[in-house]
Design a protein around this motif. Structure first.
Motif, PDB file in Angstrom:
ATOM      1  N   GLY A 108       0.923  -1.197  -0.132  1.00 35.57           N
ATOM      2  CA  GLY A 108       0.033   0.039  -0.148  1.00 35.57           C
ATOM      3  C   GLY A 108       0.865   1.203   0.064  1.00 35.57           C
ATOM      4  N   HIS A 109       0.127   2.517  -0.206  1.00 34.49           N
ATOM      5  CA  HIS A 109       1.085   3.544   0.108  1.00 34.49           C
ATOM      6  C   HIS A 109       0.350   4.732   0.660  1.00 34.49           C
ATOM      7  N   THR A 110       1.014   5.750   1.138  1.00 38.40           N
ATOM      8  CA  THR A 110       0.372   6.763   1.924  1.00 38.40           C
ATOM      9  C   THR A 110      -0.455   7.751   0.851  1.00 38.40           C
ATOM     10  N   GLY A 111      -1.646   8.348   1.041  1.00 43.13           N
ATOM     11  CA  GLY A 111      -2.419   8.976   0.375  1.00 43.13           C
ATOM     12  C   GLY A 111      -2.894   8.303  -0.902  1.00 43.13           C
ATOM     13  N   GLY A 121       2.642  -7.464   4.546  1.00 44.58           N
ATOM     14  CA  GLY A 121       2.185  -6.212   4.130  1.00 44.58           C
ATOM     15  C   GLY A 121       2.822  -5.059   4.526  1.00 44.58           C
ATOM     16  N   VAL A 122       2.943  -4.181   3.547  1.00 41.05           N
ATOM     17  CA  VAL A 122       3.774  -2.911   3.815  1.00 41.05           C
ATOM     18  C   VAL A 122       3.341  -1.608   3.445  1.00 41.05           C
ATOM     19  N   VAL A 123       3.796  -0.406   3.760  1.00 43.14           N
ATOM     20  CA  VAL A 123       3.205   0.562   3.159  1.00 43.14           C
ATOM     21  C   VAL A 123       4.319   1.386   2.605  1.00 43.14           C
ATOM     22  N   TYR A 124       4.197   2.091   1.506  1.00 44.84           N
ATOM     23  CA  TYR A 124       5.351   2.972   1.037  1.00 44.84           C
ATOM     24  C   TYR A 124       5.043   4.359   1.221  1.00 44.84           C
ATOM     25  N   ASP A 125       5.815   4.957   1.773  1.00 48.12           N
ATOM     26  CA  ASP A 125       5.507   6.382   2.315  1.00 48.12           C
ATOM     27  C   ASP A 125       6.199   7.354   1.565  1.00 48.12           C
ATOM     28  N   GLU A 133      10.586   5.350   1.997  1.00 53.02           N
ATOM     29  CA  GLU A 133      10.663   4.056   2.751  1.00 53.02           C
ATOM     30  C   GLU A 133       9.542   3.252   2.889  1.00 53.02           C
ATOM     31  N   VAL A 134       9.857   1.932   2.850  1.00 51.38           N
ATOM     32  CA  VAL A 134       8.911   0.931   3.138  1.00 51.38           C
ATOM     33  C   VAL A 134       8.681   0.484   4.663  1.00 51.38           C
ATOM     34  N   HIS A 135       7.510   0.541   5.051  1.00 54.36           N
ATOM     35  CA  HIS A 135       7.289   0.263   6.541  1.00 54.36           C
ATOM     36  C   HIS A 135       6.406  -1.032   6.600  1.00 54.36           C
ATOM     37  N   VAL A 136       6.801  -1.932   7.280  1.00 49.95           N
ATOM     38  CA  VAL A 136       6.061  -3.296   7.542  1.00 49.95           C
ATOM     39  C   VAL A 136       5.035  -3.075   8.488  1.00 49.95           C
ATOM     40  N   VAL A 137       3.948  -3.522   8.219  1.00 49.64           N
ATOM     41  CA  VAL A 137       2.776  -3.545   9.105  1.00 49.64           C
ATOM     42  C   VAL A 137       2.139  -4.675   9.219  1.00 49.64           C
ATOM     43  N   ARG A 153      12.038  -1.028  10.936  1.00 53.95           N
ATOM     44  CA  ARG A 153      11.102  -0.895   9.455  1.00 53.95           C
ATOM     45  C   ARG A 153       9.844  -1.171   9.910  1.00 53.95           C
ATOM     46  N   ILE A 154       9.763  -1.612  11.126  1.00 54.01           N
ATOM     47  CA  ILE A 154       8.138  -2.161  11.541  1.00 54.01           C
ATOM     48  C   ILE A 154       7.436  -0.625  12.201  1.00 54.01           C
ATOM     49  N   ALA A 155       6.369  -0.546  11.573  1.00 52.60           N
ATOM     50  CA  ALA A 155       5.332   0.886  12.193  1.00 52.60           C
ATOM     51  C   ALA A 155       4.117   0.490  11.829  1.00 52.60           C
ATOM     52  N   ARG A 156       3.398   1.231  12.602  1.00 49.20           N
ATOM     53  CA  ARG A 156       1.942   1.343  12.300  1.00 49.20           C
ATOM     54  C   ARG A 156       1.451   2.630  12.868  1.00 49.20           C
TER      55      ARG A 156
END
Length: 226
Positions: free
Chosen positions: A98-101, A179-183, A194-198, A219-222
């Motif tokens: 996924g990605h922000t916005g 699952g990750v989020v690209y910010d 950066e990619v964050h593992v969720v 790299r892990i964040a929610r």
């Protein structure tokens, strides 16, 4: 001829010159180590985000909303473009990006909260997201603004896509699903891109994930634990 396309051809010529010797081992077959499911947003640099310049290493899929679900006559199924490398090339890791916005999440949020309509093709895609995001929209904390709501739902959508894969009989139990989020909007910090593992195999608690995977703890964040 549109100048943008001419420039693309010029870049392709540079690419062909650089990569001409890199296809020898994969001309007749492929065995990518990972399949990624990205949102087809122009700001999400799907191979570049991993620093990947190796043909045959990453099987990249994209669609609006980084969906892993498609509708068939038999009902919902794992999307064929995601399933193909798992079923036919020995790929045993799936990464939902996924990605922000995210515009698809935003459009789904608007459709669920304000009934806004999209053209049929887009509406079909959002129709695959709506039933998965409905509960997330209802669970949003009071007082979050629109931007905060969307970025929380980005995580929620990634979780639901991971969940669908884990529950599908089409995906072998030994397959790792991440699952990750690209910010690129400084939502998780100041390191854009950066990619964050969720989510790892359905586990979404950051503390539990850091304990199990200490080598990627930073790299892990929610944004949202619901």
């Amino acid at each position: 001829m549109h100048q943008t396309f001419v420039e693309l051809l010029e870049r392709n010529a540079e690419h062909a010159q650089e990569f001409r010797s890199r296809f020898g081992d994969v001309q007749d077959s492929q065995h990518p180590a990972v399949v990624t499911v990205c949102c087809s947003d122009s700001r999400v640099l799907q191979d570049e985000m991993w620093g990947n310049d190796e043909p045959g290493r990453v099987f990249t899929c994209s669609n609006i909303g980084n969906r892993v679900v498609q509708r068939t006559e038999a009902g919902e199924a794992v999307s064929g473009d995601v399933l193909y490398p798992v079923a036919h090339t020995g790929t045993d890791t799936v990464v939902v990006v996924g990605h922000t916005g995210c515009g698809a999440v935003t459009a789904t949020y608007d459709a669920l909260t304000h009934g806004l309509a999209e053209p049929p093709g887009i509406d079909h895609c959002l129709g695959l997201l709506k039933p998965r995001l409905q509960a997330g929209v209802e669970a949003l904390p009071e007082g979050v603004d629109r931007t905060e709501a969307i970025n929380r739902l980005v995580e929620y959508n990634v979780d639901r896509q991971v969940e669908f894969l884990l529950e599908s009989d089409e995906i072998p139990d030994a397959t790792d699903v991440i699952g990750v989020v690209y910010d690129f909007q400084d939502v998780y910090g100041e390191r854009r891109g950066e990619v964050h593992v969720v989510n790892v195999d359905g586990e979404t608690d950051p503390d539990a994930l850091r304990e199990e995977y200490p080598d990627i703890g930073d790299r892990i964040a929610r944004l949202w634990t619901y």
